[in-house]
Design a protein around this motif. Structure first.
Motif, PDB file in Angstrom:
ATOM      1  N   ASP A  44      -4.575  -5.851   1.710  1.00  0.00           N
ATOM      2  CA  ASP A  44      -4.059  -4.823   0.803  1.00  0.00           C
ATOM      3  C   ASP A  44      -3.486  -3.599   1.516  1.00  0.00           C
ATOM      4  OD1 ASP A  44      -4.645  -6.336  -1.347  1.00  0.00           O
ATOM      5  OD2 ASP A  44      -6.516  -5.309  -1.868  1.00  0.00           O
TER       6      ASP A  44
ATOM      7  N   ALA B  28       2.694   1.143  -5.055  1.00  0.00           N
ATOM      8  CA  ALA B  28       1.697   1.853  -4.250  1.00  0.00           C
ATOM      9  C   ALA B  28       1.758   3.353  -4.518  1.00  0.00           C
ATOM     10  CB  ALA B  28       1.918   1.567  -2.769  1.00  0.00           C
TER      11      ALA B  28
ATOM     12  N   GLU C  85       0.550   4.124  -8.083  1.00  0.00           N
ATOM     13  CA  GLU C  85      -0.897   4.033  -8.281  1.00  0.00           C
ATOM     14  C   GLU C  85      -1.662   5.000  -7.374  1.00  0.00           C
ATOM     15  OE1 GLU C  85      -1.444  -0.045  -7.379  1.00  0.00           O
ATOM     16  OE2 GLU C  85      -0.469  -0.691  -9.237  1.00  0.00           O
TER      17      GLU C  85
ATOM     18  N   THR D 136      -9.866   8.733   2.584  1.00  0.00           N
ATOM     19  CA  THR D 136     -10.000   7.383   2.040  1.00  0.00           C
ATOM     20  C   THR D 136     -11.119   6.591   2.711  1.00  0.00           C
ATOM     21  OG1 THR D 136      -7.606   7.520   1.943  1.00  0.00           O
ATOM     22  CG2 THR D 136      -8.574   5.449   1.277  1.00  0.00           C
TER      23      THR D 136
ATOM     24  N   ASN E 219      -2.152   4.588  -4.167  1.00  0.00           N
ATOM     25  CA  ASN E 219      -2.966   3.817  -3.212  1.00  0.00           C
ATOM     26  C   ASN E 219      -2.759   4.380  -1.804  1.00  0.00           C
ATOM     27  OD1 ASN E 219      -3.808   1.883  -1.309  1.00  0.00           O
ATOM     28  ND2 ASN E 219      -3.677   0.278  -2.860  1.00  0.00           N
TER      29      ASN E 219
ATOM     30  N   GLY F 297     -10.221   3.637  -1.668  1.00  0.00           N
ATOM     31  CA  GLY F 297      -9.368   3.714  -2.838  1.00  0.00           C
ATOM     32  C   GLY F 297     -10.034   3.308  -4.145  1.00  0.00           C
TER      33      GLY F 297
END
Ligand code: ASP
Length: 425
Positions: free
Chosen positions: A125, A134, A137, A291, A139, A337
């Motif tokens: 991912d 990406a 969202e 993250t 991410n 995430g």
């Protein structure tokens, strides 16, 4: 923050059954203003990280530095997390919270752990099959991956890329100014968030869980003021007190939002403008750290493991504790995430060492408040690693670091409208 805490606690103690207060103040004003404030912070994250990272990579000078900075940051993230949880397990084993604890004391409900993706999937991912998705969202790892690749290729095409780099620099300036504006109005948002949280969560539920809360808070404080500051002093060779003073604003944001991710704009601003870390280092390490680097969350896992084991009278072997340490480090990467990450990681850890996952229900009641503290610890860890790596790369301005006023948010100056040509005529 303090005013919000007081107002919230007063409402919780004296006005929790007054409908008007609950409907219009807690569920109305505080909820709306607090949510708007969090959305406002989140709104900044993606554009700020993107433009800042493009500037950071393009400003590196030498692209081979990128791997070195990334490698050092990653190693430090893992080391600080492992130290954090080792400290937590040691302190918790010494004070043995949870021994003699009666399970019916708290009467909390059940806990159904959300499912975390396997670690292998995290690597797959990393690469966004659709960068737009990406970005949409938010991410973070995918955004970091795509933006670095994009920025490196901007450098590779040479002259035609210059205009884009220039534009990114200007856009980055604009986004930093938006951060300033948001920080200027932040006291109102922080007040609303604190007032709402504390009017819903009375401090009284801490009492039956006091041993757990006290040991956890002590471990969190010790990690920030001890382990992290020692590393900062030894490896970063800077004054820890100055560092803590300058990180206070970001810590307050982390505390009141309970989200490292929403705090990225403020952490990034503090690390660059207040601590003087070069954009080339900070733009990469801060979002990466938000993250995957969670010292505070790891500490919670260490203390919770010992606590639940004691409550259920399960004797954990040294091997189990070592597994917990290894798992916590891996889980912090593996749950990148995923929101509400702390408890998911804890469920993974419990599963591994054979502790009852439903035991997590016991600590759910106090988790909201502890999440606030550990988030502040999490972002402090990111800033420490940024500073140490920047120091080793000679990418920090010590003048800025040592200047107490550097990067203070003072006032927001609204531009005055220039008269148009016809008005002038
Ligand atoms: N709220 C924490 C953070 O965002 C994560 C957690 O411990 O749940 O850093």
């Amino acid at each position: 923050m303090v005013a919000g805490l007081i107002v919230g606690s007063l409402i919780n103690s004296f006005a929790h059954d007054i409908r008007f207060v609950q409907d219009y103040l807690v569920g109305g004003l505080f909820h709306v203003v607090g949510s708007m404030f969090i959305s406002m912070l989140k709104m900044l994250v993606v554009p700020l990280v993107t433009f800042s990272l493009i500037c950071g990579v393009c400003g590196l000078g030498d692209i081979s530095k990128l791997g070195r900075v990334g490698g050092k940051a990653f190693a430090l993230f893992m080391i600080t997390t492992a130290l954090a949880i080792t400290l937590a397990i040691s302190i918790a084993s010494f004070f043995a919270p949870g021994e003699g604890f009666e399970i019916f004391q708290t009467g909390t409900g059940t806990f159904i752990p959300p499912v975390a993706p396997p670690l292998t999937q995290v690597f797959i991912d990393l690469i966004p099959s659709n960068p737009i998705a990406a970005f949409a969202e938010g991410n973070m790892l995918q955004i970091i991956f795509f933006t670095i690749l994009f920025a490196v290729c901007l450098l590779m095409i040479g002259k035609p890329g210059e205009a884009i780099i220039n534009a990114a620099e200007k856009l980055n300036m604009v986004m930093m100014e938006v951060v300033n504006v948001v920080m200027y109005i932040a006291p109102v948002g922080v007040f609303a968030l604190m007032a709402k949280t504390f009017s819903l969560q009375g401090l009284d539920m801490i009492l039956p869980m006091l041993s757990y809360v006290a040991v956890l808070v002590a471990a969190l404080l010790l990690h920030v003021t001890g382990t992290l500051m020692l590393l900062l002093r030894l490896l970063g060779r800077v004054n820890p007190l100055t560092f803590l003073k300058k990180m206070r604003t970001a810590q307050i944001f982390a505390f009141s939002t309970s989200s490292s991710n929403a705090t990225i704009p403020v952490t990034l601003r503090s690390v660059e403008k207040r601590l003087g870390v070069d954009n080339s280092t900070a733009s990469f390490i801060v979002p990466f750290g938000a993250t995957i680097n969670m010292d505070g969350t790891a500490i919670m896992q260490g203390v919770a493991t010992v606590f639940i084991a004691n409550v259920y009278g399960i004797d954990l072997s040294l091997g189990s504790y070592l597994t917990v340490i290894g798992m916590a480090v891996l889980a912090s990467i593996g749950t990148a995430g995923v929101p509400g990450v702390g408890l998911i990681m804890l469920a993974m850890v419990f599963d591994q060492v054979g502790l009852p996952v439903e035991g997590i229900a016991l600590i759910l009641g106090v988790d909201r408040l502890l999440d606030m503290i550990r988030t502040a610890v999490n972002i402090t860890g990111d800033a420490v690693v940024s500073t140490i790596v920047a120091r080793s790369e000679d990418a920090i301005s010590l003048d800025t670091f040592n200047d107490p006023d550097a990067g203070q948010v003072e006032e927001v100056h609204l531009p005055h409208q220039q008269p148009t040509a016809s008005e002038q005529a």
